[in-house]
Design a protein around this motif. Structure first.
Motif, PDB file in Angstrom:
ATOM      1  N   ARG A  23       0.811  -1.211   0.000  1.00 14.95           N
ATOM      2  CA  ARG A  23       0.000   0.000   0.000  1.00 14.95           C
ATOM      3  C   ARG A  23       0.848   1.266   0.000  1.00 14.95           C
ATOM      4  O   ARG A  23       0.484   2.253  -0.637  1.00 14.95           O
ATOM      5  CB  ARG A  23      -0.997  -0.053   1.148  1.00 14.95           C
ATOM      6  N   VAL A  24       1.983   1.256   0.706  1.00 16.27           N
ATOM      7  CA  VAL A  24       2.886   2.409   0.629  1.00 16.27           C
ATOM      8  C   VAL A  24       3.370   2.568  -0.800  1.00 16.27           C
ATOM      9  O   VAL A  24       3.324   3.658  -1.372  1.00 16.27           O
ATOM     10  CB  VAL A  24       4.087   2.271   1.597  1.00 16.27           C
ATOM     11  N   ASN A  25       3.836   1.487  -1.395  1.00 12.76           N
ATOM     12  CA  ASN A  25       4.383   1.562  -2.742  1.00 12.76           C
ATOM     13  C   ASN A  25       3.328   1.921  -3.784  1.00 12.76           C
ATOM     14  O   ASN A  25       3.658   2.469  -4.835  1.00 12.76           O
ATOM     15  CB  ASN A  25       5.099   0.264  -3.103  1.00 12.76           C
ATOM     16  N   ALA A  26       2.061   1.666  -3.492  1.00 18.74           N
ATOM     17  CA  ALA A  26       0.968   2.041  -4.393  1.00 18.74           C
ATOM     18  C   ALA A  26       0.432   3.438  -4.094  1.00 18.74           C
ATOM     19  O   ALA A  26      -0.436   3.936  -4.804  1.00 18.74           O
ATOM     20  CB  ALA A  26      -0.165   1.015  -4.280  1.00 18.74           C
ATOM     21  N   ILE A  56      -3.126   9.105  12.299  1.00 18.74           N
ATOM     22  CA  ILE A  56      -2.358   8.166  11.473  1.00 18.74           C
ATOM     23  C   ILE A  56      -2.479   8.578  10.004  1.00 18.74           C
ATOM     24  O   ILE A  56      -1.491   8.559   9.263  1.00 18.74           O
ATOM     25  CB  ILE A  56      -2.824   6.716  11.719  1.00 18.74           C
ATOM     26  N   ARG A  57      -3.653   8.975   9.577  1.00 17.13           N
ATOM     27  CA  ARG A  57      -3.864   9.433   8.200  1.00 17.13           C
ATOM     28  C   ARG A  57      -2.952  10.638   7.899  1.00 17.13           C
ATOM     29  O   ARG A  57      -2.328  10.701   6.844  1.00 17.13           O
ATOM     30  CB  ARG A  57      -5.324   9.799   7.968  1.00 17.13           C
ATOM     31  N   ARG A  58      -2.863  11.573   8.835  1.00 16.90           N
ATOM     32  CA  ARG A  58      -2.021  12.752   8.637  1.00 16.90           C
ATOM     33  C   ARG A  58      -0.548  12.350   8.458  1.00 16.90           C
ATOM     34  O   ARG A  58       0.146  12.863   7.578  1.00 16.90           O
ATOM     35  CB  ARG A  58      -2.163  13.707   9.816  1.00 16.90           C
ATOM     36  N   VAL A  59      -0.072  11.457   9.311  1.00 18.33           N
ATOM     37  CA  VAL A  59       1.319  11.003   9.241  1.00 18.33           C
ATOM     38  C   VAL A  59       1.598  10.347   7.885  1.00 18.33           C
ATOM     39  O   VAL A  59       2.592  10.666   7.217  1.00 18.33           O
ATOM     40  CB  VAL A  59       1.640  10.019  10.390  1.00 18.33           C
ATOM     41  N   LEU A  64       3.517   9.687   2.182  1.00 16.42           N
ATOM     42  CA  LEU A  64       3.214   9.358   0.788  1.00 16.42           C
ATOM     43  C   LEU A  64       3.461  10.526  -0.157  1.00 16.42           C
ATOM     44  O   LEU A  64       3.684  10.314  -1.352  1.00 16.42           O
ATOM     45  CB  LEU A  64       1.775   8.860   0.656  1.00 16.42           C
ATOM     46  N   ALA A  65       3.441  11.746   0.354  1.00 14.69           N
ATOM     47  CA  ALA A  65       3.710  12.911  -0.489  1.00 14.69           C
ATOM     48  C   ALA A  65       5.116  12.835  -1.099  1.00 14.69           C
ATOM     49  O   ALA A  65       5.356  13.361  -2.183  1.00 14.69           O
ATOM     50  CB  ALA A  65       3.547  14.194   0.316  1.00 14.69           C
TER      51      ALA A  65
END
Length: 119
Positions: A23-26, A56-59, A64-65
């Motif tokens: 998911r990070v890589n996507a 957690i979403r904010r982090v 991901l940016a």
């Protein structure tokens, strides 16, 4: 998760680590947050503790940016006892992760505590 959502739930504790990497890589922010219990604790970046899906979403939005590309580490077998499991991965940079996963009422697993930068 809706029936149209292609993400698979974690059926085993170690599925969480594999799904995290995918998911990070996507660049899948919603998918990353979905790996955690609603009131989960995450220490990231090191020294900063956040609690709950919103934080957690904010982090992970910030992470991901930068469009990171993570390489798989060596995942240790989960150490499970009842509805709790310790998961961990040795990272390619020499660090490690440590997480506590909890079995949910439907039999799937979510992280309750995540320490992704153990040195």
């Amino acid at each position: 998760m809706t029936s149209a959502d292609p993400r698979q739930p974690a059926r085993e504790p170690n599925d969480l680590g594999r799904f995290f990497l995918e998911r990070v890589n996507a660049g899948d922010l919603d998918g990353l947050v979905a790996l955690y219990e609603p009131d989960a604790v995450l220490e990231f970046p090191p020294g900063t503790v956040v609690v709950g899906h919103e934080q957690i979403r904010r982090v992970y939005s910030e992470l991901l940016a930068a469009r990171p590309r993570l390489e798989p580490g060596v995942q240790a077998p989960a150490l499970a006892h009842g509805d709790l499991a310790l998961t961990s991965t040795r990272l390619t940079d020499g660090g490690a992760t440590a997480e506590i996963a909890r079995r949910q009422a439907d039999g799937t697993w979510l992280w309750a505590v995540d320490q992704p930068t153990v040195r």
